[in-house]
Design a protein around this motif. Structure first.
Motif: not given
Length: 250
Positions: A60-74
């Motif tokens: 799950x951690x790797x999946x969260x990191x993958x999703x996070x990398x695809x999103x821009x920081x607000x």
């Protein structure tokens, strides 16, 4: 969507994903869009008898990191949060200082509050990411948050003693300036409490203010008051957390 049809494992993962993405500085609306889309996939998979691992993988951690990398920081939202935290750290001491007269702060105090605010943000981000990526019990999660809060209180108390030991230039605000700052701080605390739907900020301000005020009415020496006051604050905060836990458990 309604998460009622999902398994507990899927519900927990969606909650952890939201927490991880939020602590990574992602936009709240985009987080909900991602979570809703993933919820659909998880629901369909469970209806077909598939495991959650088929969607998110075994880590799950790797999946969260993958999703996070695809999103821009607000950045805009996080700048707002940072300003609120820094100003909020000042608000906790303003009311105590007003009891002693007009406000005046040393350069060390002002810089110290900014530094403590930065430490608080860093510790919250680190703590939330750890909680969301590790399958810890509710008690352990509560303990982590408690440690973060106690760290902040300890830093504030340390700043008070450090400021008394080191002399730096002092900025005086006068009667009008002190009144304006006090009113703004009060409105800030009330507004944040209504927005967050919790009494925690008001209680913290009371725990920082009321003990010093009441002890000041006693014949105790200043040194004794300085020793007793932090213990009252810590004790009051511990009682509040215990009462909140009991009410939440019910």
């Amino acid at each position: 969507m309604n998460e009622g049809n999902l398994s507990n494992k899927s519900k927990e993962f969606l909650q952890d994903l939201r927490l991880y993405l939020f602590s990574s500085g992602k936009n709240s609306e985009e987080i909900e869009e991602i979570a809703d889309e993933l919820e659909v996939h998880l629901s369909e998979a469970e209806k077909n008898g598939k495991s959650i691992d088929k969607i998110i993988g075994k880590s799950p951690k790797e999946y969260m990191e993958m999703v996070s990398k695809e999103m821009l920081i607000d950045y805009r939202t996080w700048i707002k949060y940072i300003c609120l935290i820094v100003f909020g750290s000042f608000s906790f001491t303003i009311f105590t200082d007003l009891l002693e007269g007009n406000l005046s702060y040393s350069v060390l105090e002002m810089v110290g509050h900014v530094v403590i605010g930065a430490i608080f943000i860093t510790s919250i981000i680190t703590g939330f990411k750890y909680i969301s990526t590790t399958n810890k019990s509710v008690k352990i999660q509560g303990l982590i948050i408690l440690i973060i809060m106690l760290l902040q209180i300890t830093l504030f108390i340390g700043l008070i003693y450090l400021n008394r030991a080191i002399d730096t230039p002092i900025i005086h605000f006068g009667n009008t300036g002190s009144l304006i700052i006090g009113v703004v701080a009060g409105l800030f605390i009330i507004g944040m409490s209504l927005w967050a739907k919790t009494w925690i900020l008001i209680i913290i301000v009371a725990l920082f203010t009321v003990p010093d005020y009441l002890l000041g009415l006693t014949p105790l020496k200043n040194e004794t008051q300085l020793i007793i006051s932090p213990w009252i604050t810590f004790g009051g905060f511990a009682i509040y957390l215990w009462a909140s836990y009991k009410l939440e458990k019910k």
